[in-house]
Design an enzyme around this catalytic site. Structure first.
Site, PDB file in Angstrom:
ATOM      1  N   SER A  92      12.895 -62.000  16.633  1.00 49.41           N
ATOM      2  CA  SER A  92      12.676 -63.283  15.949  1.00 49.41           C
ATOM      3  C   SER A  92      13.581 -64.311  16.599  1.00 49.41           C
ATOM      4  O   SER A  92      14.576 -63.965  17.240  1.00 49.41           O
ATOM      5  CB  SER A  92      13.062 -63.131  14.470  1.00 49.41           C
ATOM      6  OG  SER A  92      13.190 -64.397  13.858  1.00 49.41           O
TER       7      SER A  92
ATOM      8  N   TYR B 143      18.452 -61.163   6.889  1.00 50.88           N
ATOM      9  CA  TYR B 143      17.406 -61.136   7.922  1.00 50.88           C
ATOM     10  C   TYR B 143      18.032 -61.199   9.314  1.00 50.88           C
ATOM     11  O   TYR B 143      17.683 -60.424  10.211  1.00 50.88           O
ATOM     12  CB  TYR B 143      16.439 -62.295   7.689  1.00 50.88           C
ATOM     13  CG  TYR B 143      15.215 -62.285   8.581  1.00 50.88           C
ATOM     14  CD1 TYR B 143      14.231 -61.311   8.450  1.00 50.88           C
ATOM     15  CD2 TYR B 143      15.037 -63.267   9.558  1.00 50.88           C
ATOM     16  CE1 TYR B 143      13.101 -61.306   9.264  1.00 50.88           C
ATOM     17  CE2 TYR B 143      13.906 -63.276  10.375  1.00 50.88           C
ATOM     18  CZ  TYR B 143      12.942 -62.293  10.226  1.00 50.88           C
ATOM     19  OH  TYR B 143      11.833 -62.288  11.028  1.00 50.88           O
TER      20      TYR B 143
HETATM   21  P1  NAP Z   1       3.911 -60.098   7.133  1.00 48.60           P
HETATM   22  O1  NAP Z   1       2.706 -60.944   7.260  1.00 48.60           O
HETATM   23  O2  NAP Z   1       4.689 -60.162   5.855  1.00 48.60           O
HETATM   24  O3  NAP Z   1       3.490 -58.579   7.424  1.00 48.60           O
HETATM   25  C1  NAP Z   1       4.467 -57.573   7.338  1.00 48.60           C
HETATM   26  C2  NAP Z   1       3.822 -56.235   7.656  1.00 48.60           C
HETATM   27  O4  NAP Z   1       4.827 -55.222   7.537  1.00 48.60           O
HETATM   28  C3  NAP Z   1       2.706 -55.872   6.695  1.00 48.60           C
HETATM   29  O5  NAP Z   1       1.717 -55.129   7.378  1.00 48.60           O
HETATM   30  C4  NAP Z   1       3.425 -54.972   5.689  1.00 48.60           C
HETATM   31  O6  NAP Z   1       2.482 -54.133   5.034  1.00 48.60           O
HETATM   32  C5  NAP Z   1       4.384 -54.228   6.603  1.00 48.60           C
HETATM   33  N1  NAP Z   1       5.531 -53.675   5.884  1.00 48.60           N
HETATM   34  C6  NAP Z   1       6.454 -54.339   5.144  1.00 48.60           C
HETATM   35  N2  NAP Z   1       7.313 -53.462   4.579  1.00 48.60           N
HETATM   36  C7  NAP Z   1       6.919 -52.228   4.978  1.00 48.60           C
HETATM   37  C8  NAP Z   1       7.383 -50.912   4.726  1.00 48.60           C
HETATM   38  N3  NAP Z   1       8.426 -50.663   3.918  1.00 48.60           N
HETATM   39  N4  NAP Z   1       6.746 -49.876   5.279  1.00 48.60           N
HETATM   40  C9  NAP Z   1       5.650 -50.089   6.063  1.00 48.60           C
HETATM   41  N5  NAP Z   1       5.169 -51.311   6.352  1.00 48.60           N
HETATM   42  C10 NAP Z   1       5.800 -52.346   5.807  1.00 48.60           C
HETATM   43  O7  NAP Z   1       4.958 -60.407   8.284  1.00 48.60           O
HETATM   44  P2  NAP Z   1       4.744 -61.007   9.762  1.00 48.60           P
HETATM   45  O8  NAP Z   1       5.032 -62.448   9.707  1.00 48.60           O
HETATM   46  O9  NAP Z   1       3.483 -60.534  10.339  1.00 48.60           O
HETATM   47  O10 NAP Z   1       5.981 -60.338  10.510  1.00 48.60           O
HETATM   48  C11 NAP Z   1       5.840 -59.261  11.434  1.00 48.60           C
HETATM   49  C12 NAP Z   1       7.121 -59.169  12.254  1.00 48.60           C
HETATM   50  O11 NAP Z   1       7.336 -60.405  12.942  1.00 48.60           O
HETATM   51  C13 NAP Z   1       8.373 -58.919  11.429  1.00 48.60           C
HETATM   52  O12 NAP Z   1       9.235 -58.052  12.133  1.00 48.60           O
HETATM   53  C14 NAP Z   1       8.992 -60.306  11.328  1.00 48.60           C
HETATM   54  O13 NAP Z   1      10.383 -60.242  11.136  1.00 48.60           O
HETATM   55  C15 NAP Z   1       8.648 -60.856  12.692  1.00 48.60           C
HETATM   56  N6  NAP Z   1       8.647 -62.325  12.786  1.00 48.60           N
HETATM   57  C16 NAP Z   1       7.899 -63.061  11.939  1.00 48.60           C
HETATM   58  C17 NAP Z   1       7.927 -64.452  12.060  1.00 48.60           C
HETATM   59  C18 NAP Z   1       7.154 -65.342  11.137  1.00 48.60           C
HETATM   60  O14 NAP Z   1       7.464 -66.551  11.083  1.00 48.60           O
HETATM   61  N7  NAP Z   1       6.137 -64.851  10.434  1.00 48.60           N
HETATM   62  C19 NAP Z   1       8.732 -65.048  13.039  1.00 48.60           C
HETATM   63  C20 NAP Z   1       9.470 -64.243  13.887  1.00 48.60           C
HETATM   64  C21 NAP Z   1       9.422 -62.874  13.760  1.00 48.60           C
HETATM   65  P3  NAP Z   1       2.716 -53.538   3.551  1.00 48.60           P
HETATM   66  O15 NAP Z   1       3.296 -54.629   2.727  1.00 48.60           O
HETATM   67  O16 NAP Z   1       1.379 -53.065   3.134  1.00 48.60           O
HETATM   68  O17 NAP Z   1       3.665 -52.404   3.744  1.00 48.60           O
END
Ligand code: NAP
Length: 263
Positions: free
Chosen positions: A165, A178
């Site tokens: 991130s 985070y």
């Molecule tokens: P998201 O839309 O909230 O999706 C998160 C995913 O992780 C979902 O599939 C969720 O499914 C799964 N997850 C969460 N807790 C879990 C657990 N205990 N066991 C198994 N699966 C789990 O998030 P996103 O924005 O796509 O983020 C994905 C990655 O990108 C993360 O590492 C985040 O830190 C990183 N990131 C995001 C952003 C942003 O702005 N969105 C920016 C930089 C980096 P379930 O809830 O069904 O488990």
């Protein structure tokens, strides 16, 4: 067809791939490769899984919510396989990995993507919420990487992609848990990269700025001064494209770190 497979369920005969596909020796393509993507039920992980399946990979999709995973994997077709698993539970991760090994063979690519976000100043956040962030963002990638790297080393090929991130380098207020998890997972990646140098196994960190995904739903950034409005964020598909690019470089090239922000 993609299958809903409860963790304890019996395996289906329709295995997504035979073990140790010779296709994994190719460069410039993921066609025929066996890939594990965590957090693949929505957001960035779903976009990555879709992109890799479109390009011919066979993808084991991990997340907790079995119904979402099943629905998405079914839409993607027979190269997608839903593997419900709570990554915060070490035993569940071990069982999921056993099933993956049995059905796919050792993965060619692991994408450590699943993540949990928490906004709150130090002194105001509660123990279980903080623990969840550390478990999902740091302990789970460590555990999964630890489990798949030995077979990759043995074969002299493989790729660990970790989604970092902007917060894995930059300190934002209210990002204590985070940022600690993301700085930590970047450290894991950097050590891994050093350990794997010269082995043929690759390790890449892909670190996006804000991406418009369901992660932001509880935060409502459009209503908060200082936050990037959702319309100005990156799309999940842009991160998926970056991951595809990283894993399709020639074998002699390792993309150590890729950072994405909006133009
Ligand atoms: P998201 O839309 O909230 O999706 C998160 C995913 O992780 C979902 O599939 C969720 O499914 C799964 N997850 C969460 N807790 C879990 C657990 N205990 N066991 C198994 N699966 C789990 O998030 P996103 O924005 O796509 O983020 C994905 C990655 O990108 C993360 O590492 C985040 O830190 C990183 N990131 C995001 C952003 C942003 O702005 N969105 C920016 C930089 C980096 P379930 O809830 O069904 O488990």
């Amino acid at each position: 067809m993609a299958r809903a497979e409860p963790e304890a369920g019996a395996g289906s005969a329709a295995s997504p791939a035979s073990p140790a596909s010779p296709a994994s020796a190719r460069t410039g393509t993921v066609d025929g490769l066996q890939v594990v993507v965590t957090g693949a039920s929505r957001g960035i992980g779903l976009a990555i899984a879709r992109r890799l399946v479109e390009e011919g990979a066979r993808v084991a999709m991990l997340a907790r919510t079995a119904s979402d995973l099943q629905q998405e994997a079914t839409l993607m077709g027979e190269r997608a396989w839903d593997v419900p698993c709570d990554l915060a539970d070490g035993g569940a991760v071990e069982r999921a990995l056993e099933r993956i090994l049995e059905r796919m063979g050792p993965p060619d690519i692991l994408v450590n993507n699943a993540g949990a976000f928490l906004l709150g100043a130090l002194g105001s956040t509660s123990g279980p919420d903080v623990q969840r962030v550390f478990d999902v963002n740091l302990a789970a990638p460590y555990r999964l990487t630890n489990a798949v790297v030995p077979a990759m080393r043995e074969r002299g090929r493989g790729h660990i992609v970790t989604i970092g991130s902007i917060a894995d380098r930059h300190p934002f207020p209210e990002n204590g848990a985070y940022a600690a998890s993301k700085f930590g997972v970047r450290a894991m990646h950097e050590v891994l990269r050093e350990e794997l140098r010269g082995t043929g196994v690759r390790a890449s960190l892909v670190s996006p700025g804000p991406v418009d995904t369901p992660l932001w739903d509880p935060i409502a950034p459009d209503d908060r001064p200082g936050f990037t409005p959702r319309a100005s964020m990156l799309r999940a598909e842009a991160v998926a494209d970056a991951v595809l690019w990283v894993v399709t470089r020639p074998e002699a090239v390792n993309i150590d770190e890729l950072r994405l922000t909006r133009s």
